[in-house]
Scaffold this motif. Sequence first.
Motif, PDB file in Angstrom:
ATOM      1  N   ILE A  91    -107.504 -48.629   7.874  1.00  0.00           N
ATOM      2  CA  ILE A  91    -107.919 -49.710   8.752  1.00  0.00           C
ATOM      3  C   ILE A  91    -109.077 -50.453   8.102  1.00  0.00           C
ATOM      4  O   ILE A  91    -109.911 -49.844   7.432  1.00  0.00           O
ATOM      5  CB  ILE A  91    -108.316 -49.177  10.152  1.00  0.00           C
ATOM      6  N   GLU A  92    -109.091 -51.764   8.281  1.00  0.00           N
ATOM      7  CA  GLU A  92    -110.219 -52.567   7.819  1.00  0.00           C
ATOM      8  C   GLU A  92    -110.739 -53.355   9.013  1.00  0.00           C
ATOM      9  O   GLU A  92    -109.964 -53.964   9.759  1.00  0.00           O
ATOM     10  CB  GLU A  92    -109.818 -53.512   6.694  1.00  0.00           C
ATOM     11  N   LEU A  93    -112.051 -53.316   9.197  1.00  0.00           N
ATOM     12  CA  LEU A  93    -112.700 -53.952  10.342  1.00  0.00           C
ATOM     13  C   LEU A  93    -113.706 -54.992   9.879  1.00  0.00           C
ATOM     14  O   LEU A  93    -114.425 -54.766   8.896  1.00  0.00           O
ATOM     15  CB  LEU A  93    -113.430 -52.907  11.188  1.00  0.00           C
ATOM     16  N   LYS A  94    -113.768 -56.091  10.597  1.00  0.00           N
ATOM     17  CA  LYS A  94    -114.828 -57.082  10.408  1.00  0.00           C
ATOM     18  C   LYS A  94    -115.736 -56.945  11.623  1.00  0.00           C
ATOM     19  O   LYS A  94    -115.313 -57.162  12.763  1.00  0.00           O
ATOM     20  CB  LYS A  94    -114.253 -58.491  10.323  1.00  0.00           C
ATOM     21  N   LEU A  95    -116.984 -56.575  11.396  1.00  0.00           N
ATOM     22  CA  LEU A  95    -117.912 -56.310  12.489  1.00  0.00           C
ATOM     23  C   LEU A  95    -118.538 -57.608  13.004  1.00  0.00           C
ATOM     24  O   LEU A  95    -118.793 -58.536  12.228  1.00  0.00           O
ATOM     25  CB  LEU A  95    -119.007 -55.354  12.029  1.00  0.00           C
ATOM     26  N   LEU A 110    -126.878 -53.044   4.937  1.00  0.00           N
ATOM     27  CA  LEU A 110    -126.109 -53.582   6.053  1.00  0.00           C
ATOM     28  C   LEU A 110    -124.649 -53.765   5.650  1.00  0.00           C
ATOM     29  O   LEU A 110    -124.360 -54.290   4.573  1.00  0.00           O
ATOM     30  CB  LEU A 110    -126.703 -54.910   6.504  1.00  0.00           C
ATOM     31  N   ARG A 111    -123.765 -53.352   6.528  1.00  0.00           N
ATOM     32  CA  ARG A 111    -122.329 -53.514   6.300  1.00  0.00           C
ATOM     33  C   ARG A 111    -121.741 -54.374   7.412  1.00  0.00           C
ATOM     34  O   ARG A 111    -121.979 -54.136   8.584  1.00  0.00           O
ATOM     35  CB  ARG A 111    -121.619 -52.161   6.332  1.00  0.00           C
ATOM     36  N   SER A 112    -120.942 -55.359   7.015  1.00  0.00           N
ATOM     37  CA  SER A 112    -120.267 -56.196   8.005  1.00  0.00           C
ATOM     38  C   SER A 112    -118.762 -55.963   7.981  1.00  0.00           C
ATOM     39  O   SER A 112    -118.051 -56.443   8.860  1.00  0.00           O
ATOM     40  CB  SER A 112    -120.567 -57.674   7.763  1.00  0.00           C
ATOM     41  N   ARG A 113    -118.288 -55.222   6.976  1.00  0.00           N
ATOM     42  CA  ARG A 113    -116.876 -54.839   6.898  1.00  0.00           C
ATOM     43  C   ARG A 113    -116.791 -53.350   6.601  1.00  0.00           C
ATOM     44  O   ARG A 113    -117.591 -52.817   5.837  1.00  0.00           O
ATOM     45  CB  ARG A 113    -116.146 -55.609   5.806  1.00  0.00           C
ATOM     46  N   ILE A 114    -115.800 -52.721   7.204  1.00  0.00           N
ATOM     47  CA  ILE A 114    -115.590 -51.284   7.028  1.00  0.00           C
ATOM     48  C   ILE A 114    -114.124 -51.061   6.703  1.00  0.00           C
ATOM     49  O   ILE A 114    -113.252 -51.644   7.357  1.00  0.00           O
ATOM     50  CB  ILE A 114    -115.938 -50.507   8.319  1.00  0.00           C
ATOM     51  N   ARG A 115    -113.868 -50.201   5.747  1.00  0.00           N
ATOM     52  CA  ARG A 115    -112.501 -49.786   5.437  1.00  0.00           C
ATOM     53  C   ARG A 115    -112.487 -48.268   5.425  1.00  0.00           C
ATOM     54  O   ARG A 115    -113.334 -47.643   4.796  1.00  0.00           O
ATOM     55  CB  ARG A 115    -112.064 -50.324   4.085  1.00  0.00           C
ATOM     56  N   SER A 116    -111.519 -47.676   6.139  1.00  0.00           N
ATOM     57  CA  SER A 116    -111.446 -46.220   6.220  1.00  0.00           C
ATOM     58  C   SER A 116    -110.024 -45.804   6.553  1.00  0.00           C
ATOM     59  O   SER A 116    -109.202 -46.628   6.959  1.00  0.00           O
ATOM     60  CB  SER A 116    -112.396 -45.714   7.312  1.00  0.00           C
ATOM     61  N   VAL A 117    -109.738 -44.520   6.414  1.00  0.00           N
ATOM     62  CA  VAL A 117    -108.457 -43.950   6.832  1.00  0.00           C
ATOM     63  C   VAL A 117    -108.718 -43.201   8.135  1.00  0.00           C
ATOM     64  O   VAL A 117    -109.627 -42.372   8.212  1.00  0.00           O
ATOM     65  CB  VAL A 117    -107.880 -43.002   5.762  1.00  0.00           C
ATOM     66  N   ILE A 118    -107.927 -43.522   9.173  1.00  0.00           N
ATOM     67  CA  ILE A 118    -108.100 -42.883  10.473  1.00  0.00           C
ATOM     68  C   ILE A 118    -106.846 -42.092  10.849  1.00  0.00           C
ATOM     69  O   ILE A 118    -105.753 -42.366  10.369  1.00  0.00           O
ATOM     70  CB  ILE A 118    -108.424 -43.915  11.582  1.00  0.00           C
ATOM     71  N   ASP A 119    -107.052 -41.104  11.717  1.00  0.00           N
ATOM     72  CA  ASP A 119    -105.929 -40.314  12.221  1.00  0.00           C
ATOM     73  C   ASP A 119    -105.381 -40.946  13.492  1.00  0.00           C
ATOM     74  O   ASP A 119    -105.786 -42.046  13.889  1.00  0.00           O
ATOM     75  CB  ASP A 119    -106.344 -38.856  12.421  1.00  0.00           C
ATOM     76  N   GLU A 120    -104.493 -40.226  14.170  1.00  0.00           N
ATOM     77  CA  GLU A 120    -103.855 -40.763  15.370  1.00  0.00           C
ATOM     78  C   GLU A 120    -104.819 -40.921  16.549  1.00  0.00           C
ATOM     79  O   GLU A 120    -104.515 -41.596  17.519  1.00  0.00           O
ATOM     80  CB  GLU A 120    -102.652 -39.902  15.785  1.00  0.00           C
ATOM     81  N   THR A 121    -106.004 -40.319  16.473  1.00  0.00           N
ATOM     82  CA  THR A 121    -106.984 -40.446  17.552  1.00  0.00           C
ATOM     83  C   THR A 121    -108.007 -41.541  17.276  1.00  0.00           C
ATOM     84  O   THR A 121    -108.922 -41.735  18.068  1.00  0.00           O
ATOM     85  CB  THR A 121    -107.730 -39.112  17.788  1.00  0.00           C
ATOM     86  N   GLY A 122    -107.881 -42.232  16.137  1.00  0.00           N
ATOM     87  CA  GLY A 122    -108.831 -43.288  15.798  1.00  0.00           C
ATOM     88  C   GLY A 122    -110.082 -42.779  15.103  1.00  0.00           C
ATOM     89  O   GLY A 122    -111.065 -43.492  14.979  1.00  0.00           O
TER      90      GLY A 122
END
Length: 142
Positions: A91-95, A110-122
Motif C-alpha cells: 500500500i502507498e499512502l499520501k498523508l 517528516l514523511r508525507s508518503r508511506i509505502r508498506s506491506v500490510i496483512d488482511e487486518t491492515g
Amino acid sequence: MTLTIESAKAQAKALRQALATAGTPVSHAQALELIARQHGARDWNTLHARLAQRNAPPELAFGDRVTGRYLGQAFSGEVIGLQGPSGHRQIELKLDRPVDVVQFESFSNLRSRIRSVIDETGRSLRKTSNGEPQLVVEKALR
C-alpha cells in the motif's frame, strides 16, 4: 476482549506451558487445535480463517480516505497505490500532513508518503522495536 489470531496463538502458548508444567506436554500444533475447539471451530485452520475474515478492515481501494498510525504517529490520508493479494498487499499512502518519524528532540524527519506491506487486518508485517506494527491502516468513516 475480541478474539484475534494473535490472542488465540497466545492462548495456545499459555495452554502449552500450563500442560507442560502439569506433566502433559503437547506440541504447539496440538495446543492450537485445542484452542480452536475451545472456541467452537473444527480445527485451527477454520478458526484462523474465521478470525482473519472477522477482524479484517473493509477492503481498501485506490483513492480511499484512511486513518491510522505510522511509527506511533496518528495520520489521515489517501490510498494512492495498492498491489498484490489482500493477505500481503503493498500500500502507498499520501498523508494529509507529514508525520515526524524520529522521536529525538534534536532531529526530525517528516514523511508525507508511506509505502508498506500490510496483512488482511491492515497492519504492516514489519514491527517496531516494541513489537507493534510500523503501520496500522483503517478506512476512514465518511
